[in-house]
Design an enzyme around this catalytic site. Sequence first.
Site, PDB file in Angstrom:
ATOM      1  N   CYS A  76      49.955  29.261  23.665  1.00 18.44           N
ATOM      2  CA  CYS A  76      50.137  30.996  22.894  1.00 18.44           C
ATOM      3  C   CYS A  76      51.381  31.250  23.132  1.00 18.44           C
ATOM      4  O   CYS A  76      52.039  31.218  24.176  1.00 18.44           O
ATOM      5  CB  CYS A  76      48.975  31.894  23.766  1.00 18.44           C
ATOM      6  SG  CYS A  76      48.828  33.181  22.657  1.00 18.44           S
ATOM      7  N   MET A 113      44.859  36.623  19.359  1.00 19.43           N
ATOM      8  CA  MET A 113      44.716  36.321  21.023  1.00 19.43           C
ATOM      9  C   MET A 113      44.789  37.325  21.624  1.00 19.43           C
ATOM     10  O   MET A 113      44.202  37.583  22.829  1.00 19.43           O
ATOM     11  CB  MET A 113      45.321  35.067  21.252  1.00 19.43           C
ATOM     12  CG  MET A 113      44.930  33.747  20.465  1.00 19.43           C
ATOM     13  SD  MET A 113      43.049  33.656  20.503  1.00 19.43           S
ATOM     14  CE  MET A 113      42.762  33.364  22.224  1.00 19.43           C
ATOM     15  N   ASP A 128      33.771  44.310  37.087  1.00 13.96           N
ATOM     16  CA  ASP A 128      34.382  44.265  38.379  1.00 13.96           C
ATOM     17  C   ASP A 128      34.045  45.821  39.101  1.00 13.96           C
ATOM     18  O   ASP A 128      33.555  45.398  40.389  1.00 13.96           O
ATOM     19  CB  ASP A 128      35.728  43.617  38.538  1.00 13.96           C
ATOM     20  CG  ASP A 128      36.268  43.852  39.880  1.00 13.96           C
ATOM     21  OD1 ASP A 128      35.456  43.023  40.822  1.00 13.96           O
ATOM     22  OD2 ASP A 128      37.211  44.351  40.079  1.00 13.96           O
TER      23      ASP A 128
END
Length: 160
Positions: A76, A113, A128
């Site tokens: 990327c 992306m 989390d």
Amino acid sequence: MSKFTHIDNTGKPSMVDVSDKKETFRIAEATGAVYMRPKTLELIEKSKIEKGEVLNISQIAGIMGAKKTPELIPLCHPLNLSSIKVKLTCNSKTNSIDVKATCKVFGKTGVEMEALTAVSVACLTIYDMCKAVDKEMKISDIQLKYKSGGKSGVFKKKVK
């Protein structure tokens, strides 16, 4: 047979050469959601999660994720992002936090992306921070909703 853009003539992985591409203004928007128990959503809305203020921390994590995309996704291109916006919305109808990321750049390659990574990292941070109270949360629906710029032009996800 179509040629893969990230494979060179010898079959080895290769970053796409964008040297000859023209710079254009590019935007990408991605979305996703974290589904949870109603009580978990209530704790988040009341800032009662022990690890801290879930929405603000997850927003910052998403922004950081977009900036770190070329370190996480092989091949990327690193981009000089001009804007990263991450919005988190509590949705009591679906017992979820809806996440939307919009990335912008003036460059030779797209920001899809980066937007998708921003959403993913924000969702993972929500998980989390809340896993101690709700291990059954589900991260889902991460997808590109819109992109513009470059030779392929505009993409807009069709609503079903």
